[in-house]
Scaffold this motif. Structure first.
Motif, PDB file in Angstrom:
ATOM      1  N   PRO A   7       0.838  -1.192   0.000  1.00 20.10           N
ATOM      2  CA  PRO A   7       0.000   0.000   0.000  1.00 20.10           C
ATOM      3  C   PRO A   7       0.880   1.251   0.000  1.00 20.10           C
ATOM      4  N   GLU A   8       0.350   2.331  -0.548  1.00 15.58           N
ATOM      5  CA  GLU A   8       1.119   3.576  -0.579  1.00 15.58           C
ATOM      6  C   GLU A   8       1.304   4.086   0.850  1.00 15.58           C
ATOM      7  N   PRO A   9       2.524   4.334   1.240  1.00 16.06           N
ATOM      8  CA  PRO A   9       2.782   4.805   2.610  1.00 16.06           C
ATOM      9  C   PRO A   9       2.360   6.264   2.788  1.00 16.06           C
ATOM     10  N   LYS A  10       2.004   6.593   4.028  1.00 17.18           N
ATOM     11  CA  LYS A  10       1.562   7.951   4.333  1.00 17.18           C
ATOM     12  C   LYS A  10       2.707   8.823   4.812  1.00 17.18           C
ATOM     13  N   ASN A  11       3.746   8.179   5.375  1.00 17.52           N
ATOM     14  CA  ASN A  11       4.880   8.956   5.873  1.00 17.52           C
ATOM     15  C   ASN A  11       6.169   8.130   5.785  1.00 17.52           C
ATOM     16  N   GLU A  12       7.251   8.755   6.181  1.00 16.38           N
ATOM     17  CA  GLU A  12       8.572   8.121   6.092  1.00 16.38           C
ATOM     18  C   GLU A  12       8.667   6.854   6.942  1.00 16.38           C
ATOM     19  N   GLN A  13       8.039   6.863   8.108  1.00 10.24           N
ATOM     20  CA  GLN A  13       8.076   5.695   8.991  1.00 10.24           C
ATOM     21  C   GLN A  13       7.423   4.488   8.321  1.00 10.24           C
ATOM     22  N   GLU A  14       6.325   4.712   7.620  1.00  9.29           N
ATOM     23  CA  GLU A  14       5.654   3.613   6.918  1.00  9.29           C
ATOM     24  C   GLU A  14       6.524   3.088   5.776  1.00  9.29           C
ATOM     25  N   VAL A  15       7.202   3.997   5.078  1.00 10.09           N
ATOM     26  CA  VAL A  15       8.104   3.585   3.989  1.00 10.09           C
ATOM     27  C   VAL A  15       9.173   2.651   4.548  1.00 10.09           C
ATOM     28  N   ILE A  16       9.779   3.055   5.633  1.00 14.11           N
ATOM     29  CA  ILE A  16      10.845   2.255   6.243  1.00 14.11           C
ATOM     30  C   ILE A  16      10.276   0.955   6.807  1.00 14.11           C
ATOM     31  N   LYS A 100      10.849 -11.263  -5.126  1.00 16.96           N
ATOM     32  CA  LYS A 100      10.845 -10.452  -3.903  1.00 16.96           C
ATOM     33  C   LYS A 100      12.041  -9.505  -3.892  1.00 16.96           C
ATOM     34  N   GLN A 101      13.192  -9.991  -4.354  1.00 16.50           N
ATOM     35  CA  GLN A 101      14.377  -9.130  -4.420  1.00 16.50           C
ATOM     36  C   GLN A 101      14.136  -7.959  -5.365  1.00 16.50           C
ATOM     37  N   LYS A 102      13.469  -8.228  -6.464  1.00 15.86           N
ATOM     38  CA  LYS A 102      13.137  -7.171  -7.423  1.00 15.86           C
ATOM     39  C   LYS A 102      12.204  -6.156  -6.765  1.00 15.86           C
ATOM     40  N   ASP A 103      11.197  -6.651  -6.039  1.00 17.26           N
ATOM     41  CA  ASP A 103      10.266  -5.763  -5.340  1.00 17.26           C
ATOM     42  C   ASP A 103      11.002  -4.884  -4.333  1.00 17.26           C
ATOM     43  N   VAL A 104      11.902  -5.504  -3.569  1.00 19.63           N
ATOM     44  CA  VAL A 104      12.661  -4.751  -2.561  1.00 19.63           C
ATOM     45  C   VAL A 104      13.516  -3.683  -3.241  1.00 19.63           C
ATOM     46  N   SER A 105      14.178  -4.040  -4.327  1.00 21.69           N
ATOM     47  CA  SER A 105      15.023  -3.085  -5.044  1.00 21.69           C
ATOM     48  C   SER A 105      14.206  -1.929  -5.610  1.00 21.69           C
ATOM     49  N   GLU A 106      13.040  -2.253  -6.172  1.00 22.34           N
ATOM     50  CA  GLU A 106      12.173  -1.210  -6.711  1.00 22.34           C
ATOM     51  C   GLU A 106      11.692  -0.270  -5.613  1.00 22.34           C
ATOM     52  N   LYS A 108      13.150   0.310  -2.758  1.00 23.44           N
ATOM     53  CA  LYS A 108      14.322   1.048  -2.294  1.00 23.44           C
ATOM     54  C   LYS A 108      14.629   2.209  -3.241  1.00 23.44           C
ATOM     55  N   ALA A 109      14.556   1.954  -4.545  1.00 25.00           N
ATOM     56  CA  ALA A 109      14.838   2.999  -5.531  1.00 25.00           C
ATOM     57  C   ALA A 109      13.730   4.056  -5.538  1.00 25.00           C
ATOM     58  N   LYS A 110      12.485   3.614  -5.450  1.00 21.34           N
ATOM     59  CA  LYS A 110      11.347   4.531  -5.508  1.00 21.34           C
ATOM     60  C   LYS A 110      11.397   5.562  -4.380  1.00 21.34           C
ATOM     61  N   TYR A 111      11.782   5.116  -3.188  1.00 22.32           N
ATOM     62  CA  TYR A 111      11.789   5.998  -2.026  1.00 22.32           C
ATOM     63  C   TYR A 111      13.195   6.415  -1.608  1.00 22.32           C
ATOM     64  N   ASN A 112      14.180   6.141  -2.465  1.00 18.76           N
ATOM     65  CA  ASN A 112      15.568   6.547  -2.235  1.00 18.76           C
ATOM     66  C   ASN A 112      16.055   6.135  -0.842  1.00 18.76           C
ATOM     67  N   ILE A 113      15.876   4.868  -0.522  1.00 24.56           N
ATOM     68  CA  ILE A 113      16.298   4.332   0.769  1.00 24.56           C
ATOM     69  C   ILE A 113      17.756   3.923   0.668  1.00 24.56           C
ATOM     70  N   LYS A 114      18.530   4.310   1.670  1.00 22.52           N
ATOM     71  CA  LYS A 114      19.942   3.932   1.718  1.00 22.52           C
ATOM     72  C   LYS A 114      20.223   3.237   3.048  1.00 22.52           C
ATOM     73  N   THR A 115      20.961   2.130   2.977  1.00 25.11           N
ATOM     74  CA  THR A 115      21.350   1.445   4.210  1.00 25.11           C
ATOM     75  C   THR A 115      22.526   2.185   4.834  1.00 25.11           C
ATOM     76  N   GLN A 116      22.826   1.861   6.063  1.00 22.50           N
ATOM     77  CA  GLN A 116      23.934   2.515   6.753  1.00 22.50           C
ATOM     78  C   GLN A 116      25.250   2.255   6.024  1.00 22.50           C
TER      79      GLN A 116
END
Length: 126
Positions: A7-16, A100-106, A108-116
């Motif tokens: 589902p589309e997240p409402k805020n940054e916490q939901e994205v993460i 699932k890996q493709k979904d995770v990558s997409e 991550k790219a969509k919301y510009n998530i970066k790991t530590q």
């Protein structure tokens, strides 16, 4: 996204949160994949051990926690069939893991998530 649209997240916490959940599901698949591969390798080892032996020789098989006496002739086809089923199951799990890996990558790219680790690597480049 390919297989399961989050589902589309409402805020940054939901994205993460969704990203972490997707990664958790992926790790569960990896664990299952590893377990199935180990089981398949055990079946293959049993097959390789039993094939050169006399088919009328006694063999013991664990069925539902009970050790049952049979002959190699009776046991070997079952072991072979179980290994083939494990081969098929491994291929299914592998396909699901790739999706699932493709979904995770997409995600991550969509919301510009970066790991530590990625952040640390970028900081070292500067």
């Amino acid at each position: 996204m390919s297989s399961t649209a989050a589902p589309e997240p409402k805020n940054e916490q939901e994205v993460i949160g969704i990203y972490r959940q997707m990664n958790s599901e992926l790790q569960g698949m990896v664990q299952s994949f590893t377990k199935f591969e180990m089981d398949r390798n055990e079946h293959r080892l049993v097959e390789e051990t039993l094939e050169p032996m006399d088919p009328d020789r006694r063999a013991f098989r664990l069925v539902g926690g009970v050790l049952v006496e049979r002959t190699i002739r009776e046991v070997l086809p079952t072991v072979t069939e179980n290994r083939k089923r494990l081969d098929d199951l491994i291929e299914q799990v592998k396909t699901q893991m790739e999706a699932k890996q493709k979904d995770v990558s997409e995600w991550k790219a969509k919301y510009n998530i970066k790991t530590q680790e990625e952040v640390d690597a970028e900081n070292k480049k500067r």
